[in-house]
Design an enzyme around this catalytic site. Sequence first.
Site, PDB file in Angstrom:
ATOM      1  N   ASP A 166       0.535  -1.265  -0.213  1.00  0.00           N
ATOM      2  CA  ASP A 166      -0.017   0.234   0.519  1.00  0.00           C
ATOM      3  C   ASP A 166       1.285   1.081   0.311  1.00  0.00           C
ATOM      4  O   ASP A 166       2.788   1.118   0.374  1.00  0.00           O
ATOM      5  CB  ASP A 166      -0.977  -0.507   0.841  1.00  0.00           C
ATOM      6  CG  ASP A 166      -1.802   0.890   1.575  1.00  0.00           C
ATOM      7  OD1 ASP A 166      -2.218   2.006   0.363  1.00  0.00           O
ATOM      8  OD2 ASP A 166      -2.047   1.363   2.778  1.00  0.00           O
ATOM      9  N   GLU A 199      -0.644   4.840   0.967  1.00  0.00           N
ATOM     10  CA  GLU A 199      -0.917   6.044   1.854  1.00  0.00           C
ATOM     11  C   GLU A 199      -0.239   4.678   2.918  1.00  0.00           C
ATOM     12  O   GLU A 199      -0.720   3.685   3.484  1.00  0.00           O
ATOM     13  CB  GLU A 199      -1.655   6.819   2.574  1.00  0.00           C
ATOM     14  CG  GLU A 199      -1.832   7.428   1.468  1.00  0.00           C
ATOM     15  CD  GLU A 199      -3.461   8.676   0.725  1.00  0.00           C
ATOM     16  OE1 GLU A 199      -3.672   9.491   1.226  1.00  0.00           O
ATOM     17  OE2 GLU A 199      -3.808   7.887  -0.661  1.00  0.00           O
ATOM     18  N   GLU A 239      -0.902  10.432   4.799  1.00  0.00           N
ATOM     19  CA  GLU A 239      -2.247  10.387   4.471  1.00  0.00           C
ATOM     20  C   GLU A 239      -2.170  11.216   3.959  1.00  0.00           C
ATOM     21  O   GLU A 239      -2.666  12.841   4.366  1.00  0.00           O
ATOM     22  CB  GLU A 239      -3.249  10.214   5.298  1.00  0.00           C
ATOM     23  CG  GLU A 239      -3.624   8.410   6.057  1.00  0.00           C
ATOM     24  CD  GLU A 239      -3.913   8.066   4.961  1.00  0.00           C
ATOM     25  OE1 GLU A 239      -4.939   7.972   4.002  1.00  0.00           O
ATOM     26  OE2 GLU A 239      -4.059   6.751   5.557  1.00  0.00           O
ATOM     27  N   ARG A 243     -15.082  12.957  -0.291  1.00  0.00           N
ATOM     28  CA  ARG A 243     -13.968  13.773  -0.266  1.00  0.00           C
ATOM     29  C   ARG A 243     -14.436  14.811  -1.940  1.00  0.00           C
ATOM     30  O   ARG A 243     -13.910  15.681  -0.933  1.00  0.00           O
ATOM     31  CB  ARG A 243     -12.918  13.005  -0.954  1.00  0.00           C
ATOM     32  CG  ARG A 243     -12.689  12.665   0.632  1.00  0.00           C
ATOM     33  CD  ARG A 243     -11.234  11.324   0.541  1.00  0.00           C
ATOM     34  NE  ARG A 243     -10.422  10.453   1.701  1.00  0.00           N
ATOM     35  CZ  ARG A 243      -9.609   9.935   1.318  1.00  0.00           C
ATOM     36  NH1 ARG A 243      -9.626   9.223   0.967  1.00  0.00           N
ATOM     37  NH2 ARG A 243      -9.195   9.366   2.766  1.00  0.00           N
ATOM     38  N   SER A 250      -2.539   0.860  -4.531  1.00  0.00           N
ATOM     39  CA  SER A 250      -3.252   1.515  -3.946  1.00  0.00           C
ATOM     40  C   SER A 250      -4.355   2.050  -4.460  1.00  0.00           C
ATOM     41  O   SER A 250      -4.466   2.119  -5.491  1.00  0.00           O
ATOM     42  CB  SER A 250      -2.008   2.808  -3.919  1.00  0.00           C
ATOM     43  OG  SER A 250      -2.740   3.817  -3.284  1.00  0.00           O
ATOM     44  N   ASP A 251      -5.223   2.883  -3.440  1.00  0.00           N
ATOM     45  CA  ASP A 251      -6.658   3.594  -3.580  1.00  0.00           C
ATOM     46  C   ASP A 251      -6.306   4.028  -3.897  1.00  0.00           C
ATOM     47  O   ASP A 251      -7.136   5.933  -4.404  1.00  0.00           O
ATOM     48  CB  ASP A 251      -7.535   2.813  -2.371  1.00  0.00           C
ATOM     49  CG  ASP A 251      -8.129   1.973  -3.372  1.00  0.00           C
ATOM     50  OD1 ASP A 251      -8.326   1.288  -3.895  1.00  0.00           O
ATOM     51  OD2 ASP A 251      -8.801   0.527  -2.445  1.00  0.00           O
ATOM     52  N   LYS A 299      -7.463  -4.768  -5.354  1.00  0.00           N
ATOM     53  CA  LYS A 299      -6.094  -4.821  -4.410  1.00  0.00           C
ATOM     54  C   LYS A 299      -6.205  -6.247  -4.714  1.00  0.00           C
ATOM     55  O   LYS A 299      -4.910  -7.037  -5.425  1.00  0.00           O
ATOM     56  CB  LYS A 299      -6.524  -4.230  -3.160  1.00  0.00           C
ATOM     57  CG  LYS A 299      -5.963  -2.600  -2.799  1.00  0.00           C
ATOM     58  CD  LYS A 299      -5.465  -2.045  -2.198  1.00  0.00           C
ATOM     59  CE  LYS A 299      -5.484  -1.130  -1.871  1.00  0.00           C
ATOM     60  NZ  LYS A 299      -4.369  -0.538  -1.026  1.00  0.00           N
ATOM     61  N   ASN A 314      -8.927  -1.125   3.155  1.00  0.00           N
ATOM     62  CA  ASN A 314      -9.449  -0.944   2.080  1.00  0.00           C
ATOM     63  C   ASN A 314      -8.269  -2.189   1.570  1.00  0.00           C
ATOM     64  O   ASN A 314      -7.914  -2.436   0.258  1.00  0.00           O
ATOM     65  CB  ASN A 314      -9.348   0.123   0.961  1.00  0.00           C
ATOM     66  CG  ASN A 314      -7.735   0.674   1.200  1.00  0.00           C
ATOM     67  OD1 ASN A 314      -7.530   0.742   2.687  1.00  0.00           O
ATOM     68  ND2 ASN A 314      -7.826   0.955   0.291  1.00  0.00           N
TER      69      ASN A 314
END
Length: 204
Positions: free
Chosen positions: A7, A9, A15, A46, A90-91, A132, A154
Amino acid sequence: MEHVCLDLEGVLIPEIWAEVAEYTGEEQFKLTTQDLKDYSELMDMRVDLVRSIGLPFSEIQMLVDKMEPFEGAKNFIDWVRDNFQLTIVSDSFYELAWPLLRKLGTPSINCHYLNIENNQLKGYKLRQLENKKKVVQSLKEMKFKVFASGDSYNDIQMLQEADLGVFFQAPKHIREEFSDIDGVESHEELKEILISNSNFIGRS
């Protein structure tokens, strides 16, 4: 051959949206995948918040440009790339992550895309659902042994799908909920686990 999936972050960099929270004073931006299990719900929030306060995307990029990877992350990435195949899974989004990836030596990354029009964040496009997990599945289909590490909800599918999945500095409530997954608190500990569970031959 062994492949490491990390991952971004929370494992290699801070973050990004926490920086946006500090800049704007909007506390909701501090929510992460350590808090919400539904990633789409989190990103919708967001995007709506960015649009409601009229935050130009260039200002978000300015914040990212000033960020630095975690101490020791670049050295850890260099070591992994010397000894394994590596993919950051990564997301995050290419449009956000790229400046920090450069500071990490531009490792390969699999992530998502943002929809930006006239300097405004309009939305996002996921590479694929359960990305992922599917990345790990694809690597295993290519006969890789896969190690994975992440810190949030996640990441769970990726960690469970991997031959070896390890939490990295995951919060207590996630560690307790998924107590069958081991965890580490530093890149040095993660390095030791990779060595002990691989066909490591001491390259660099």
